[in-house]
Motif scaffolding. Structure first.
Motif, PDB file in Angstrom:
ATOM      1  N   GLU A  36       0.829  -1.196   0.000  1.00 21.32           N
ATOM      2  CA  GLU A  36       0.000   0.000   0.000  1.00 21.32           C
ATOM      3  C   GLU A  36       0.873   1.259   0.000  1.00 21.32           C
ATOM      4  O   GLU A  36       2.021   1.244   0.450  1.00 21.32           O
ATOM      5  CB  GLU A  36      -0.953   0.006   1.196  1.00 21.32           C
ATOM      6  N   LYS A  37       0.317   2.318  -0.502  1.00 21.68           N
ATOM      7  CA  LYS A  37       1.020   3.598  -0.633  1.00 21.68           C
ATOM      8  C   LYS A  37       1.340   4.191   0.743  1.00 21.68           C
ATOM      9  O   LYS A  37       0.508   4.136   1.654  1.00 21.68           O
ATOM     10  CB  LYS A  37       0.122   4.558  -1.412  1.00 21.68           C
ATOM     11  N   PRO A  38       2.524   4.771   0.944  1.00 19.82           N
ATOM     12  CA  PRO A  38       2.831   5.459   2.206  1.00 19.82           C
ATOM     13  C   PRO A  38       1.822   6.578   2.475  1.00 19.82           C
ATOM     14  O   PRO A  38       1.296   7.190   1.543  1.00 19.82           O
ATOM     15  CB  PRO A  38       4.233   6.032   1.974  1.00 19.82           C
ATOM     16  N   TYR A  39       1.561   6.834   3.755  1.00 24.57           N
ATOM     17  CA  TYR A  39       0.598   7.882   4.097  1.00 24.57           C
ATOM     18  C   TYR A  39       1.082   8.686   5.296  1.00 24.57           C
ATOM     19  O   TYR A  39       1.707   8.171   6.224  1.00 24.57           O
ATOM     20  CB  TYR A  39      -0.789   7.299   4.367  1.00 24.57           C
ATOM     21  N   LEU A  40       0.798   9.966   5.243  1.00 23.60           N
ATOM     22  CA  LEU A  40       1.124  10.913   6.305  1.00 23.60           C
ATOM     23  C   LEU A  40       0.090  10.786   7.414  1.00 23.60           C
ATOM     24  O   LEU A  40      -1.107  10.649   7.151  1.00 23.60           O
ATOM     25  CB  LEU A  40       1.115  12.325   5.728  1.00 23.60           C
ATOM     26  N   PHE A  41       0.543  10.807   8.677  1.00 26.31           N
ATOM     27  CA  PHE A  41      -0.406  10.760   9.789  1.00 26.31           C
ATOM     28  C   PHE A  41       0.171  11.484  11.011  1.00 26.31           C
ATOM     29  O   PHE A  41       1.347  11.855  11.034  1.00 26.31           O
ATOM     30  CB  PHE A  41      -0.762   9.310  10.148  1.00 26.31           C
ATOM     31  N   VAL A  42      -0.697  11.702  11.995  1.00 30.55           N
ATOM     32  CA  VAL A  42      -0.319  12.351  13.251  1.00 30.55           C
ATOM     33  C   VAL A  42      -0.526  11.346  14.376  1.00 30.55           C
ATOM     34  O   VAL A  42      -1.594  10.735  14.488  1.00 30.55           O
ATOM     35  CB  VAL A  42      -1.162  13.613  13.502  1.00 30.55           C
ATOM     36  N   ASP A  43       0.515  11.144  15.216  1.00 34.69           N
ATOM     37  CA  ASP A  43       0.399  10.139  16.273  1.00 34.69           C
ATOM     38  C   ASP A  43      -0.353  10.698  17.479  1.00 34.69           C
ATOM     39  O   ASP A  43      -0.797  11.851  17.487  1.00 34.69           O
ATOM     40  CB  ASP A  43       1.772   9.580  16.652  1.00 34.69           C
ATOM     41  N   ALA A  44      -0.502   9.882  18.513  1.00 38.03           N
ATOM     42  CA  ALA A  44      -1.292  10.266  19.682  1.00 38.03           C
ATOM     43  C   ALA A  44      -0.727  11.465  20.413  1.00 38.03           C
ATOM     44  O   ALA A  44      -1.453  12.169  21.127  1.00 38.03           O
ATOM     45  CB  ALA A  44      -1.407   9.071  20.636  1.00 38.03           C
ATOM     46  N   ASP A  45       0.572  11.747  20.237  1.00 34.32           N
ATOM     47  CA  ASP A  45       1.204  12.903  20.881  1.00 34.32           C
ATOM     48  C   ASP A  45       1.229  14.135  19.984  1.00 34.32           C
ATOM     49  O   ASP A  45       1.771  15.166  20.362  1.00 34.32           O
ATOM     50  CB  ASP A  45       2.633  12.549  21.297  1.00 34.32           C
ATOM     51  N   GLY A  46       0.671  14.009  18.776  1.00 37.68           N
ATOM     52  CA  GLY A  46       0.618  15.143  17.862  1.00 37.68           C
ATOM     53  C   GLY A  46       1.813  15.272  16.946  1.00 37.68           C
ATOM     54  O   GLY A  46       1.956  16.292  16.264  1.00 37.68           O
ATOM     55  N   ARG A  47       2.669  14.258  16.898  1.00 34.81           N
ATOM     56  CA  ARG A  47       3.826  14.304  15.999  1.00 34.81           C
ATOM     57  C   ARG A  47       3.441  13.753  14.626  1.00 34.81           C
ATOM     58  O   ARG A  47       2.751  12.751  14.521  1.00 34.81           O
ATOM     59  CB  ARG A  47       4.984  13.476  16.562  1.00 34.81           C
ATOM     60  N   TYR A  48       3.948  14.403  13.606  1.00 32.49           N
ATOM     61  CA  TYR A  48       3.725  13.947  12.242  1.00 32.49           C
ATOM     62  C   TYR A  48       4.731  12.852  11.877  1.00 32.49           C
ATOM     63  O   TYR A  48       5.896  12.884  12.310  1.00 32.49           O
ATOM     64  CB  TYR A  48       3.868  15.107  11.258  1.00 32.49           C
ATOM     65  N   ALA A  49       4.266  11.922  11.062  1.00 28.83           N
ATOM     66  CA  ALA A  49       5.118  10.825  10.606  1.00 28.83           C
ATOM     67  C   ALA A  49       4.529  10.271   9.312  1.00 28.83           C
ATOM     68  O   ALA A  49       3.410  10.613   8.909  1.00 28.83           O
ATOM     69  CB  ALA A  49       5.210   9.733  11.671  1.00 28.83           C
ATOM     70  N   VAL A  50       5.293   9.418   8.658  1.00 32.65           N
ATOM     71  CA  VAL A  50       4.831   8.719   7.458  1.00 32.65           C
ATOM     72  C   VAL A  50       4.884   7.230   7.730  1.00 32.65           C
ATOM     73  O   VAL A  50       5.919   6.700   8.172  1.00 32.65           O
ATOM     74  CB  VAL A  50       5.691   9.082   6.230  1.00 32.65           C
ATOM     75  N   ARG A  51       3.777   6.571   7.506  1.00 33.34           N
ATOM     76  CA  ARG A  51       3.717   5.121   7.632  1.00 33.34           C
ATOM     77  C   ARG A  51       4.000   4.500   6.272  1.00 33.34           C
ATOM     78  O   ARG A  51       3.398   4.887   5.259  1.00 33.34           O
ATOM     79  CB  ARG A  51       2.340   4.683   8.117  1.00 33.34           C
ATOM     80  N   VAL A  52       4.929   3.550   6.239  1.00 25.01           N
ATOM     81  CA  VAL A  52       5.299   2.880   5.003  1.00 25.01           C
ATOM     82  C   VAL A  52       4.880   1.420   5.105  1.00 25.01           C
ATOM     83  O   VAL A  52       5.532   0.618   5.783  1.00 25.01           O
ATOM     84  CB  VAL A  52       6.817   2.993   4.732  1.00 25.01           C
ATOM     85  N   PRO A  53       3.778   1.048   4.476  1.00 23.50           N
ATOM     86  CA  PRO A  53       3.338  -0.347   4.559  1.00 23.50           C
ATOM     87  C   PRO A  53       4.364  -1.308   3.978  1.00 23.50           C
ATOM     88  O   PRO A  53       5.113  -0.979   3.057  1.00 23.50           O
ATOM     89  CB  PRO A  53       2.047  -0.338   3.726  1.00 23.50           C
ATOM     90  N   GLU A  54       4.371  -2.511   4.513  1.00 20.55           N
ATOM     91  CA  GLU A  54       5.291  -3.525   4.020  1.00 20.55           C
ATOM     92  C   GLU A  54       4.706  -4.207   2.790  1.00 20.55           C
ATOM     93  O   GLU A  54       3.492  -4.200   2.564  1.00 20.55           O
ATOM     94  CB  GLU A  54       5.561  -4.562   5.109  1.00 20.55           C
ATOM     95  N   ALA A  55       5.581  -4.763   1.995  1.00 21.32           N
ATOM     96  CA  ALA A  55       5.142  -5.532   0.835  1.00 21.32           C
ATOM     97  C   ALA A  55       4.661  -6.901   1.280  1.00 21.32           C
ATOM     98  O   ALA A  55       5.151  -7.473   2.260  1.00 21.32           O
ATOM     99  CB  ALA A  55       6.280  -5.662  -0.161  1.00 21.32           C
TER     100      ALA A  55
END
Length: 631
Positions: free
Chosen positions: A274-293
């Protein structure tokens, strides 16, 4: 895609204003050249994504959010060849109510996405829609979706609510789109999803499209000519036109009666990421999740919790804007940074080099790289796990040999690649012509092994704003000026494509030289604009070029659900010998393939001299083969 009628078939911040135009800014590799100030530091709680990203908080009054979306839609709904690029990102929370829903339209070059770790973290009650464009009669006639390109919706939950809309508009959430439009990580409920807009005047044609990793209600396919739904859950599916493909979809229709209806159903997807997606964690920090193949997959990745994969803090990215130099970007990539391209149009005069394993290049809001002085905008090394996603790459006015190159040619298939961690291209789009004159020999060249292409549209423009005049709709000028010989060349082995759309190139649209290649849905239109048969004849005298060519020496290749369409509007007498070409052999399987005539020109055979002609006696009526080689 044709704009001509076809036969019927059945809480962080809210940007105070929207920038609705952006000029192309040429970036340079020369030291000391003028450029925007690079962003060296990234605030993990409030990264600066630039002026074309709007971040919405659920504490914002709903009428404010509605006004923002309406203003953006009004600016972009007809901006097909514009330079504006936008992202609207929703922080976790609820938006809209049953009595007061949030109802939005999505225009060109617009990304609407949730910032939750799960799609259910952003809960919208209302509608997010795309309607037909009515191109005649002052916006009342010739209503269709055939040019509704370049828009994205992802990572949110939508409870469909049409309160306040008229009876027809309230009947479904409409997503009437064509190529270069993706729906990913959606949880839709409360009403039907319609992939056509049946609320306007005719002809209501549509030619998409792509859905992945989504849980959907009943889907009205309607007039959609072809569609790929991958790794999803559907409550039901209404119909098909020419070529609807389901891969790893729970609830997909059975394909035993092919071609009536023309469904192609794979229980599992052979290779997916799946395509990587931008998100905000429970503490309000931004990150990118990179799904595995993964291999052999079915259904959604988020059903039982977090999508499997890895999380990259936003502080590990260089956040680029138009005006940053290629030297600056490459220096950051060489030091291990990932690259986030904010919305805009970037003029690129030398290659962005992506060399390190597991590097992520992620575009926001259809970030567009335009080749300058014949540059190759992106070169990807033979290194496992590199992901390029959400990027549009345009040819420039001086011919580029390639627009995106994956791996070095003639490398003997480098052993650095990892079958379990393939180089992946997701929602990467290409254009030769359209908004401006474009020239490229090849758009996409894949030399590495074990590459995954997950949804791409590789387009030599059949229309645009270049100002051409000679020939039907300027086609003769277009043929001689917007030169694009080959769309996709695959030289690597074990390459998989899920959603491969390639159109209008002047020789072979797709050439597959590697072994054990797999394509799940292929869509092609041959070029509209050859002036004469001589312009569309091979040196050996063969009439025309197949839309999908598996090289003669290939021993193993598989295609599921493929279509080649002909519409030689510039010269309707032009003939193409075959829609598909492939060697014979036990390792070759082309499953559910077809050709179709859109009203001009002729394809004599579906594949290798087999199959009836798609000519003007069967306009809009596909010529199908269930399998090649024949049983």
């Amino acid at each position: 895609m044709s704009i001509h009628p076809l036969p019927a078939r059945s809480r962080r911040r809210v940007a105070p204003a929207l920038a609705v135009a952006a000029a192309l800014i040429t970036v340079t590799s020369a030291a000391g050249a003028a450029q925007a100030a690079p962003m060296h530091e990234v605030d993990p709680f409030a990264p600066d994504f630039g002026p074309n990203v709007t971040i919405v908080d659920s504490a914002t009054p709903l009428e404010e959010v509605q006004a923002i979306l309406d203003e953006l839609a009004d600016a972009q709904v007809d901006a097909e060849m514009s330079t504006a690029r936008h992202s609207v990102l929703f922080l976790p929370g609820a938006y809209g109510t049953a009595a007061d829903p949030l109802q939005a339209r999505v225009g060109y070059y617009t990304e609407v996405a949730g910032l939750g770790a799960s799609p259910q973290d952003v809960d919208i009650t209302g509608k997010i829609e795309v309607y037909n464009r009515c191109l005649e009669g002052g916006g009342t006639a010739n209503c269709l979706a055939l040019v509704n390109f370049w828009r994205t919706i992802s990572n949110l939950s939508l409870e469909v609510n049409g309160a306040g809309q008229d009876g027809c508009r309230g009947s479904a959430n409409f997503w009437a789109v064509s190529q270069a439009v993706s729906m990913r990580r959606l949880d839709v409920s409360g009403g039907n999803l319609s992939l056509m807009d049946y609320c306007t005047a005719g002809p209501q044609y549509a030619s998409g499209g792509f859905i992945a990793d989504s849980r959907l209600p009943f889907v009205v396919n309607g007039s959609q000519q072809q569609w790929l739904t991958r790794n999803s859950v559907v409550a039901g599916w209404s119909n098909a036109v020419w070529n609807q493909v389901f891969s790893g979809v729970e609830g997909a229709p059975d394909d035993a009666a092919f071609p009536n209806p023309p469904y192609t159903t794979l229980d599992e997807t052979p290779v997916s990421r799946e395509k990587p997606y931008l998100f905000v964690d429970a503490d309000g920090r931004y990150a990118v999740r990179v799904p595995e193949a993964q291999t052999g997959t079915r259904g959604i990745t988020w059903a039982d919790g977090e999508t499997p994969g890895r999380t990259i803090p936003i502080t590990d990215f260089v956040i680029a804007r138009p005006g940053d130099s290629i030297g600056f970007i490459n220096s950051k990539l060489a030091k291990g940074k990932h690259l986030l391209l904010t919305p805009g149009v970037y003029g690129v005069d030398s290659s962005i080099h992506v060399k390190r394993a597991d590097t992520v290049v992620l575009g926001m809001g259809h970030a567009t790289l335009t080749a300058v002085d014949g540059a190759v905008p992106i070169r990807v090394a033979d290194a496992p796990g590199i992901v390029v996603a959400g990027v549009t790459i345009d040819a420039g006015t001086i011919e580029s040999p390639i627009l995106l190159q994956v791996g070095k040619p003639g490398n003997g298939h480098a052993k650095k690649v990892d079958p379990a961690n393939p180089i992946t291209l997701s929602d990467v789009y290409f254009r030769v012509g359209g908004p401006h004159v474009g020239k490229a020999d090849t758009a996409l060249e894949v030399n590495s092994d074990h590459v995954l292409i997950d949804h791409t549209w590789v387009w030599r423009g059949d229309h645009g704003v270049e100002g051409f005049t000679e020939g039907i709709n300027g086609d003769t000028d277009r043929w001689n000026t917007n030169t694009g010989r080959t769309g996709v060349v695959v030289n690597g082995d074990d390459v998989t494509a899920t959603g491969l759309f390639v159109e209008h190139f002047q020789q072979f649209n797709t050439v597959w030289n590697g072994e054990r290649g797999t394509t799940v849905l292929y869509q092609n239109e041959l070029p509209y604009d050859p002036p004469t048969q001589a312009d569309w004849t091979r040196p050996d005298g063969t009439l025309g070029y197949a839309g999908y060519k598996v090289a003669d020496g290939v021993a193993e290749h598989t295609l599921y659900g493929g279509g080649v369409y002909v519409f030689n509007q510039n010269n309707p007498s032009i003939v193409t010998e075959n829609g598909f070409e492939a060697p014979e052999g036990d390792g070759i399987r082309l499953h559910h393939i077809m050709t179709v005539n859109l009203s001009a020109g002729t394809i004599l055979h579906v594949v290798n001299g087999i199959g009836a002609a798609a000519d003007t006696t069967v306009i809009g009526a596909p010529i199908y083969l269930t399998d090649y080689p024949l049983p």
